[in-house]
Write a protein that holds these residues in place. Structure first.
Motif, PDB file in Angstrom:
ATOM      1  N   VAL A 140     -14.725  29.284  24.722  1.00 14.22           N
ATOM      2  CA  VAL A 140     -14.973  29.696  23.350  1.00 14.22           C
ATOM      3  C   VAL A 140     -14.738  31.202  23.253  1.00 14.22           C
ATOM      4  N   TYR A 173     -15.534  34.203  20.549  1.00 10.98           N
ATOM      5  CA  TYR A 173     -16.113  34.722  19.314  1.00 10.98           C
ATOM      6  C   TYR A 173     -15.296  35.937  18.878  1.00 10.98           C
ATOM      7  N   LEU A 210     -17.335  27.208  28.309  1.00  8.26           N
ATOM      8  CA  LEU A 210     -18.296  26.270  27.722  1.00  8.26           C
ATOM      9  C   LEU A 210     -18.653  25.174  28.719  1.00  8.26           C
ATOM     10  N   ASN A 230     -24.766  25.512  25.083  1.00 13.99           N
ATOM     11  CA  ASN A 230     -24.885  25.467  23.614  1.00 13.99           C
ATOM     12  C   ASN A 230     -24.798  24.057  23.038  1.00 13.99           C
ATOM     13  N   PHE A 275     -22.790  21.563  23.789  1.00 17.96           N
ATOM     14  CA  PHE A 275     -21.466  20.945  23.797  1.00 17.96           C
ATOM     15  C   PHE A 275     -21.313  19.994  24.985  1.00 17.96           C
ATOM     16  N   LYS A 314     -19.890  18.042  19.698  1.00 22.86           N
ATOM     17  CA  LYS A 314     -21.252  18.538  19.540  1.00 22.86           C
ATOM     18  C   LYS A 314     -21.892  17.719  18.429  1.00 22.86           C
ATOM     19  N   VAL A 353     -23.715  20.934  14.574  1.00 21.16           N
ATOM     20  CA  VAL A 353     -23.247  22.317  14.746  1.00 21.16           C
ATOM     21  C   VAL A 353     -24.100  23.299  13.932  1.00 21.16           C
ATOM     22  N   SER A 395     -23.580  29.600  13.922  1.00 19.86           N
ATOM     23  CA  SER A 395     -23.225  30.456  15.056  1.00 19.86           C
ATOM     24  C   SER A 395     -22.139  29.844  15.950  1.00 19.86           C
ATOM     25  N   ASP A 396     -21.807  28.589  15.727  1.00 19.93           N
ATOM     26  CA  ASP A 396     -20.726  27.951  16.509  1.00 19.93           C
ATOM     27  C   ASP A 396     -19.351  28.300  15.955  1.00 19.93           C
ATOM     28  N   TYR A 412     -11.848  27.932  19.801  1.00 19.29           N
ATOM     29  CA  TYR A 412     -12.090  27.129  21.003  1.00 19.29           C
ATOM     30  C   TYR A 412     -10.765  26.817  21.680  1.00 19.29           C
TER      31      TYR A 412
END
Lengths: 116, 113
Positions: free
Chosen positions: A37, A39, A47, A61, A63, A78, A81, A84-85, A89
């Motif tokens: 991931v 950000y 992940l 998280n 996943f 996931k 969600v 914040s996700d 990816y």
């Protein structure tokens, strides 16, 4: 040669909904599989990974991903969600065995947009 | 924090110039990898060093070179820069030669003007 295809460039989803990000790969040899991931303005964070053993892999998280050898897929899921996700990816593969040079082959990425 | 440190975070330079990007791997990691991330090419593997020696090469241009020093830090040298070299350059590290888990730095954003 190996290749990775992430089937969706963007996935919009509402908060608390489930999500699946799809990844297919092509390789003539066995592979290790990874989801990273990214950000905004940050590096890549691992992940989860599949090296061997159970085909259902749990990561950070909340996943998880399932390795399907017959379909050469490694989809990321996931169940619920959060805002914040929201991130980019990446699915990646590397070759198993003597051919493993440390080279990760990445897909083009999927942008997950979580809406309130 | 992955433990991989890259400097500088941002770099703006003119075409034709040469720059050096630096990477310090996680403590104990012997492998260092360099990747280039651009909008059109995505994430591309450039080169891997293991314990000071080149181990694998990707689509790295001849104008680019790298090395890993005895203290295991690595430098990526980019010369005769072109506008198309503008990208995010990532360094990653792992314990051994085989990548079962790679940790990425935050990247150096290179802008060539």
């Amino acid at each position: 040669a190996q290749s990775v295809t992430q089937l969706d460039s963007q996935v919009p989803v509402f908060e608390e909904a489930p999500v699946e990000l799809r990844c297919n790969y092509s390789s003539s040899v066995s592979v290790y599989l990874f989801w990273y991931v990214q950000y905004p303005n940050q590096g890549l964070q691992l992940l989860l990974k599949y090296l061997s053993g159970s085909t259902l892999v749990k990561g950070i998280n909340g996943f998880e991903a399932e390795f399907n050898k017959s379909q050469t897929s490694f989809h990321l899921r996931k169940p619920s969600v959060h805002i914040s996700d929201t991130a980019e990816y990446f699915c990646a593969v590397s070759e198993v065995g003597s051919g493993n040079t440390g080279k990760l082959i990445f897909g083009q990425g999927t942008t997950l947009q979580v809406k309130p | 924090d992955s433990g991989v440190t890259q400097t500088p975070k941002h770099l703006i330079t003119a075409t034709g110039q040469r720059v050096t990007l630096r990477c310090s791997p996680r403590s104990g990691d012997l492998s260092v990898y360099w990747y280039q991330q651009s909008l059109d090419q995505g994430l591309q593997f450039l080169i891997q060093y293991y314990n000071g020696e080149e181990r694998a090469k990707g689509n790295i241009l001849e104008r680019f070179s790298a090395q890993q020093f005895p203290d295991l830090h690595s430098e990526l040298n980019l010369s005769s820069l072109e506008l198309g070299d503008s990208a995010l350059y990532f360094c990653a590290s792992s314990v051994g030669r085989v990548v079962t888990e790679a940790f990425f730095g935050q990247g150096t954003r290179l802008t060539v003007v």
